[in-house]
Write an enzyme that holds these catalytic residues in place. Sequence first.
Site, PDB file in Angstrom:
ATOM      1  CG  LEU A   6      -1.981  -1.107   1.254  1.00 42.16           C
ATOM      2  CD1 LEU A   6      -2.597  -1.208   2.642  1.00 42.16           C
ATOM      3  CD2 LEU A   6      -3.054  -0.835   0.209  1.00 42.16           C
ATOM      4  CB  THR A  40       8.964   5.293  -3.971  1.00 38.22           C
ATOM      5  OG1 THR A  40       7.696   5.117  -4.621  1.00 38.22           O
ATOM      6  CG2 THR A  40       9.847   6.168  -4.839  1.00 38.22           C
ATOM      7  CG  ASP A  82       7.420   2.302  -6.990  1.00 35.78           C
ATOM      8  OD1 ASP A  82       6.744   1.667  -6.159  1.00 35.78           O
ATOM      9  OD2 ASP A  82       7.740   3.497  -6.840  1.00 35.78           O
ATOM     10  NE  ARG A 103      40.182  16.292   3.261  1.00 33.52           N
ATOM     11  CZ  ARG A 103      40.777  17.272   2.591  1.00 33.52           C
ATOM     12  NH1 ARG A 103      40.054  18.072   1.822  1.00 33.52           N
ATOM     13  NH2 ARG A 103      42.079  17.470   2.692  1.00 33.52           N
ATOM     14  CB  SER A 135      40.818   8.882  -1.756  1.00 33.25           C
ATOM     15  OG  SER A 135      41.237   8.309  -0.534  1.00 33.25           O
TER      16      SER A 135
END
Length: 536
Positions: free
Chosen positions: A64, A70, A149, A274, A429
């Site tokens: 439902l 989704t 979907d 970072r 990275s």
Amino acid sequence: MDTLLTAEIAANSPRYRRRSSTFIDGVHDVPDEKASPMAPAQLYSTMSGRLFHSGRIAIVLVGLPARGKTHISVSLSRYLQWLGVKTRVFHLGDYRRATMGPDMEVPEDYFFINASATSVMLRQKILKKCREDIYAWLNHENGQVAIYDAVNPLASGRRSLAKEFQKHDVQTLFLESYVTDQNILEENARSVKISSPDFVGMDPDEAAKLYLKRIDMKIPHFETMNEPDLNYVKMINAGERIDYNNVSFGYLSTRIVFYLMNLHIKSRVTFFARAGTSSSEDSFKADAPLGDEGRAYAKKMADTLLAHREAERAAVIAAGGSPAPLKPLTVWTSTRKRTVETADYLKNLGYRVRQRSQMSQLNPGVCEKLSETAMRRLYSEEVDKHELDPYHHRYPRAESYHDLAVRLEPIILELEREHNDLLIIAHESVLRVLYGYLMACDAMHIPKLKFPRNEIIEIIPASYQNEAKRINIPDVHIDMIPGSPEDIRIPVPPSGFVSPLSGLGTPAEPATSMSKVVTPSILTPGEKAENPLSRD
């Protein structure tokens, strides 16, 4: 104009294919023909473009509205595309909106078994167009996994659908999101429908309850999956429990089930930051601690993040949202001293910090301490190869970004499993690869992503796509802001103008406000992309 023709035009338009911008992920993008044919974590390729020798699979969503279908379909598509499996999501709701237009309501009996002739004809037109697109993609575009979907409420309809796919030599795997937890339902309803004009000025909790009541009225007949002759997976209460019926699972189906075991539909955000800088020599082999400036940065970064979270909560409450406390915040770091010590300030405030060995930076191999001139003299052929493909190329005894992406797969699965808000402190990275996964970036864009130290990146999940924001850290010394130091810098040929629709979301420009949408970093002809061997 014929409504079916209207649906064809609209369903294939950017609005319904959702071409990405720099702050919306690229999971719905139509693939760029000029992009790399290899996905970020793809292990091998075939002439057909289909992997794992598994043929073609249709994953059919069941459940439902407000059950997270989704979200599940888009998350699964993002993961499979990351592995190099050609995957596309077909949202039946898009086809319905395209056919009916933005101002038309779904007929009251649209989902009824005994619907009127007009509703049945409308439903059949919409279903026909969606399934034609599915078959065209599987048959003519070498698609491998089509994710359908839709509600698919009745067992008889699901059996008919499985037989129809079988006629086209397509294996079917049904995937139901079954929710009985009222808190989860109301949270999903709030996140999906509170912006609707139907609920303007209404209390969010009351709006969610009214929306759920409307669902029960509009779809009165729903049968949960229990067909012994079908392949299905049933996710119960956002991953609290998983049931499955294995009739003929192949390798790829089994891998999909494994991913779903790590997935949930509860909302939480991810932050990237970072590590601070060191005052002594730091390299891949020499693991140096934070310097004084690095410790000051760690405090500024943490204070900025905590203030941002409180400001976001206050904004939600002011807009009429729930006054619930903030989600707990978990911090992940690598095992490098600088990342661990950057998180110490938050750890001392009582936040949970976990160290992950897989999140270590790229191994630069024999080139770690060589200058660009020395690298060009000693490894000229390797430099040429790297310039052609900075994502997949590896220097002698070094890792490539592709190697790093494969190494980070356990981290990606744990990231999907995490229920708390998450702060990841890592080498640039590592942040590039994880950002590339969450924002569905093309592999060749990942080495160009920049994460300056004066910004925290926030990834906000939504039903159809993830969105990225950046949070400015004030008063960070200008010497600390740039990306990885230029101890080794190999130029990558500029690709010219990077389109805002490329899916490349990179926070390279300085931000002036606390929270700002990510804007593109465009490499001009004189600029160079960061080398993957650069040290953080």
